[in-house]
Design an enzyme around this catalytic site. Structure first.
Site, mmCIF file in Angstrom:
data_model
loop_
_atom_site.group_PDB
_atom_site.id
_atom_site.type_symbol
_atom_site.label_atom_id
_atom_site.label_comp_id
_atom_site.label_asym_id
_atom_site.label_seq_id
_atom_site.Cartn_x
_atom_site.Cartn_y
_atom_site.Cartn_z
ATOM 1 N N ARG A 40 0.535 -1.053 0.367
ATOM 2 C CA ARG A 40 -0.284 -0.042 0.343
ATOM 3 C C ARG A 40 1.026 1.496 0.135
ATOM 4 N NH1 ARG A 40 -2.928 -3.124 3.784
ATOM 5 N NH2 ARG A 40 -5.275 -3.926 2.241
ATOM 6 N N GLU A 73 -5.030 17.502 -12.303
ATOM 7 C CA GLU A 73 -5.368 18.213 -12.835
ATOM 8 C C GLU A 73 -7.075 18.089 -13.549
ATOM 9 O OE1 GLU A 73 -3.546 16.020 -16.854
ATOM 10 O OE2 GLU A 73 -3.919 14.626 -15.199
ATOM 11 N N HIS A 104 0.172 12.904 -29.190
ATOM 12 C CA HIS A 104 -1.048 11.497 -28.755
ATOM 13 C C HIS A 104 -1.398 10.829 -30.293
ATOM 14 C CE1 HIS A 104 -0.827 12.683 -24.535
ATOM 15 N NE2 HIS A 104 0.133 12.384 -24.620
ATOM 16 N N LYS A 148 6.796 23.925 -14.102
ATOM 17 C CA LYS A 148 5.533 22.534 -13.835
ATOM 18 C C LYS A 148 5.172 22.959 -12.788
ATOM 19 C CE LYS A 148 4.261 17.794 -14.538
ATOM 20 N NZ LYS A 148 3.953 16.909 -15.028
ATOM 21 N N HIS A 175 8.394 10.889 -28.427
ATOM 22 C CA HIS A 175 6.921 11.678 -28.148
ATOM 23 C C HIS A 175 7.642 13.174 -27.793
ATOM 24 C CE1 HIS A 175 4.305 12.373 -25.403
ATOM 25 N NE2 HIS A 175 5.127 13.539 -24.958
ATOM 26 N N LYS A 207 2.840 11.791 -10.702
ATOM 27 C CA LYS A 207 1.505 10.756 -11.504
ATOM 28 C C LYS A 207 2.061 9.886 -12.187
ATOM 29 C CE LYS A 207 -0.494 13.144 -15.352
ATOM 30 N NZ LYS A 207 -0.740 13.550 -16.338
ATOM 31 N N HIS A 245 -0.121 18.078 -27.467
ATOM 32 C CA HIS A 245 -0.507 16.769 -26.568
ATOM 33 C C HIS A 245 -1.853 16.311 -27.449
ATOM 34 C CE1 HIS A 245 2.991 17.177 -24.493
ATOM 35 N NE2 HIS A 245 3.225 16.068 -23.855
ATOM 36 N N ARG A 261 -4.015 22.091 -14.513
ATOM 37 C CA ARG A 261 -2.703 21.082 -15.036
ATOM 38 C C ARG A 261 -2.411 20.878 -16.257
ATOM 39 N NH1 ARG A 261 -0.009 16.510 -11.375
ATOM 40 N NH2 ARG A 261 1.374 15.507 -12.583
ATOM 41 N N ASN A 300 -0.841 20.020 -21.728
ATOM 42 C CA ASN A 300 -1.907 19.752 -22.398
ATOM 43 C C ASN A 300 -1.531 19.855 -24.435
ATOM 44 O OD1 ASN A 300 -2.115 16.403 -22.707
ATOM 45 N ND2 ASN A 300 -4.083 17.070 -23.095
ATOM 46 N N GLU A 303 9.062 19.716 -24.505
ATOM 47 C CA GLU A 303 8.077 19.505 -23.017
ATOM 48 C C GLU A 303 8.790 21.161 -22.467
ATOM 49 O OE1 GLU A 303 5.815 17.416 -22.860
ATOM 50 O OE2 GLU A 303 6.852 15.927 -23.676
HETATM 51 N N1 NAD Z 1 4.355 10.504 -15.054
HETATM 52 C C1 NAD Z 1 4.639 11.885 -15.798
HETATM 53 O O1 NAD Z 1 4.023 13.102 -15.752
HETATM 54 C C2 NAD Z 1 4.927 11.866 -17.265
HETATM 55 C C3 NAD Z 1 5.202 12.967 -17.915
HETATM 56 C C4 NAD Z 1 5.355 12.552 -19.333
HETATM 57 C C5 NAD Z 1 6.089 11.717 -20.102
HETATM 58 N N2 NAD Z 1 5.384 10.147 -19.126
HETATM 59 C C6 NAD Z 1 6.253 9.019 -19.336
HETATM 60 O O2 NAD Z 1 7.675 9.267 -19.743
HETATM 61 C C7 NAD Z 1 7.982 7.856 -20.698
HETATM 62 C C8 NAD Z 1 9.117 8.401 -21.484
HETATM 63 O O3 NAD Z 1 10.085 8.852 -21.279
HETATM 64 P P1 NAD Z 1 11.203 8.637 -21.213
HETATM 65 O O4 NAD Z 1 11.060 10.541 -22.510
HETATM 66 O O5 NAD Z 1 12.769 9.168 -20.576
HETATM 67 O O6 NAD Z 1 12.168 7.712 -22.547
HETATM 68 P P2 NAD Z 1 12.773 6.359 -21.323
HETATM 69 O O7 NAD Z 1 12.104 6.301 -19.959
HETATM 70 O O8 NAD Z 1 11.978 5.597 -22.353
HETATM 71 O O9 NAD Z 1 13.962 6.701 -22.397
HETATM 72 C C9 NAD Z 1 14.262 6.875 -24.056
HETATM 73 C C10 NAD Z 1 15.408 6.336 -24.287
HETATM 74 O O10 NAD Z 1 16.685 6.652 -23.449
HETATM 75 C C11 NAD Z 1 17.977 6.531 -22.974
HETATM 76 N N3 NAD Z 1 18.669 6.919 -21.200
HETATM 77 C C12 NAD Z 1 17.933 7.079 -20.625
HETATM 78 N N4 NAD Z 1 18.677 8.006 -19.794
HETATM 79 C C13 NAD Z 1 20.040 7.806 -20.525
HETATM 80 C C14 NAD Z 1 21.077 9.199 -20.792
HETATM 81 N N5 NAD Z 1 21.251 9.243 -19.277
HETATM 82 N N6 NAD Z 1 21.775 8.557 -21.142
HETATM 83 C C15 NAD Z 1 21.911 7.586 -22.088
HETATM 84 N N7 NAD Z 1 20.666 7.151 -22.652
HETATM 85 C C16 NAD Z 1 19.467 7.118 -21.583
HETATM 86 C C17 NAD Z 1 17.141 4.711 -21.995
HETATM 87 O O11 NAD Z 1 17.832 3.398 -21.409
HETATM 88 C C18 NAD Z 1 16.110 4.853 -23.218
HETATM 89 O O12 NAD Z 1 16.833 3.537 -23.899
HETATM 90 C C19 NAD Z 1 6.398 7.870 -21.412
HETATM 91 O O13 NAD Z 1 6.066 6.724 -20.596
HETATM 92 C C20 NAD Z 1 5.736 8.961 -20.853
HETATM 93 O O14 NAD Z 1 4.175 8.289 -20.630
HETATM 94 C C21 NAD Z 1 5.535 10.133 -17.657
HETATM 95 ZN ZN ZN Z 2 4.739 15.437 -22.802
#
Ligand code: NAD
Ligand code: ZN
Length: 397
Positions: free
Chosen positions: A134, A250, A265, A240, A278, A156, A261, A254, A258, A198
């Site tokens: 939990r 949200e 998306h 942010k 993305h 999130k 997006h 918030r 978007n 972003e």
């Molecule tokens: N929770 C939220 O509010 C929120 C907001 C935006 C996005 N997201 C989520 O985030 C995810 C995308 O995150 P992301 O863009 O970081 O992608 P990711 O976590 O998939 O990483 C992208 C690539 O970068 C590599 N990598 C990471 N750090 C590195 C470094 N320092 N040097 C070299 N390579 C490195 C990883 O191994 C991976 O191959 C999505 O799932 C999305 O839904 C969440």
């Molecule tokens: Zn985004």
């Protein structure tokens, strides 16, 4: 890893919660070159004597594991939980494996968890921490630009179901976020570009000085220069935090985050999450939102503001929009299915010039499907072209 320079590490705080049985609290953020070393003594009491589970992307552990060692050294015991790289980590099955591994390793309610990787590892790790017994406390160590400015901030967490991204999750705020921009030096240019979109998204509405800094330092930022990135990550994180604190669940503000997006998306899902990152898809979404805003006629968005944003996005040298793989009808259908669509219709965040100067984001639901269709057709032909007001296919349906 450069030594911690206290002057180079910014400290921010995000206050959250309250209401219901949610007691509320705060997350601390340490951002900048050497943030990991800066955070280590500060997290020592939190880790002392506890088991710390590290949910990590294997390439990050390989490339930057030594930088994390200093942070977790105070723990009684460290258990590494490598997860599949990228979005493949965000499944119920992977979460289940981690919960089992944590139980087998003797994890308890007061064990600790640290995420180490991009937003995928952060979203998964936060979700796993939020549900295990939990809820156990955790710290995010985001290692991509996108995760440092966006995913790791705001509490999130989620995993995906086959039918949709981020469909199962919860709000679970980390105790701290440690965003060391030195880690970003190894990030491929495309990932930096994706994260910068972003940043630009937030700066456009919320922080003109940040937008100017991105314009001025773009080459260094795209090259992963840790010192150039530090103030940008700090300002974007602050923007942010401001939005999240004013609207934790949200409901309204918030949703400004978007911007870009809605179509972004739809494009990502139409492409099967391949071909464009993305942030790159969001950049195209921003271009489309600009077009919708401009088509709403004079008095909506000052043309100079739209042109400025278009020029900056052009300098990012985005991969081309694979227009052949995208069809107007399919995109319109996907827009209606978006998780953030309301029963009242698709919600667009459109920029408008504010009376007080600057640009504000407005939530708009009354864009007719016919209007969207007409603009989409023109957009797929030439994503960077501005709309000509109304005559380009505007008109209220
Ligand atoms: N929770 C939220 O509010 C929120 C907001 C935006 C996005 N997201 C989520 O985030 C995810 C995308 O995150 P992301 O863009 O970081 O992608 P990711 O976590 O998939 O990483 C992208 C690539 O970068 C590599 N990598 C990471 N750090 C590195 C470094 N320092 N040097 C070299 N390579 C490195 C990883 O191994 C991976 O191959 C999505 O799932 C999305 O839904 C969440
Ligand atoms: Zn985004």
């Amino acid at each position: 890893m450069p030594a911690a320079d206290p002057a180079a590490v910014s400290e921010l705080r995000l206050r959250w919660g309250g209401g219901g049985d949610d007691a509320g609290g705060a997350s601390r953020l340490w951002i900048g070159v050497g943030a990991l070393a800066h955070a280590a003594p500060r997290l020592e009491p939190w880790l002392a004597g506890r088991t710390v589970f590290v949910v990590a992307q294997p390439p990050v552990l390989e490339g930057h594991g030594a930088a994390l060692d200093a942070l977790t050294a105070a723990a009684g015991r460290r258990v590494d939980l490598p997860v599949p790289d990228g979005e493949a980590a965000k499944t119920v099955a992977v979460a289940g494996e981690l919960w089992r591994a944590m139980l087998d390793a003797g994890g308890k309610r007061d064990s600790r968890l640290v995420t180490f990787g991009g937003g995928s590892a952060g979203d998964l790790g936060g979700f796993v921490a939020g549900c295990f017994l939990r809820g156990v406390e955790y710290v995010q160590v985001p290692t991509t630009l996108l995760a440092q400015v966006d995913a790791a901030i705001g509490g999130k967490t989620a995993v995906d179901l086959p039918g949709g991204k981020n469909t199962v999750g919860l709000f679970h705020h980390p105790r701290a976020v440690v965003a060391d921009t030195a880690l970003l030096a190894s990030l491929p240019r495309g990932e930096l570009r994706s994260g910068l979109v972003e940043v630009v998204k937030m700066a456009f509405f919320l922080d003109d000085a940040l937008l100017r800094r991105v314009e001025d330092d773009l080459e260094d930022l795209l090259a992963g220069d840790a010192a150039a990135l530090a103030p940008v990550v700090t300002a974007a994180a602050a923007a942010k935090i401001g939005v999240v604190e004013s609207d934790v669940r949200e409901g309204g503000r918030r949703r400004l985050l978007n911007f870009g997006h809605t179509l972004g998306h739809a494009v990502e899902s139409a492409l099967g999450y391949r071909g464009l990152r993305h942030g790159e898809a969001v950049a195209y979404g921003i271009l489309f939102a600009l077009r919708l805003a401009e088509a709403r006629g004079p008095g909506w968005l000052d043309p100079a503001a739209g042109d400025r944003l278009r020029r900056l996005l052009a300098r990012l040298e985005l991969p081309p929009l694979p227009a052949d793989a995208l069809a107007v009808d399919d995109l319109v259908e996907r827009l209606g299915r978006d998780k953030k669509a309301r029963e009242s219709g698709v919600v667009w965040v459109l920029p408008a010039s504010a009376a007080a100067g600057g640009v504000e984001g407005r939530m708009v639901t009354e864009v007719g499907a016919g209007e969207v269709r007409r603009h989409l057709a023109a957009f797929l032909d030439d994503p960077f072209a501005p709309a000509t007001p109304r005559s380009a296919g505007g008109g209220v349906l």
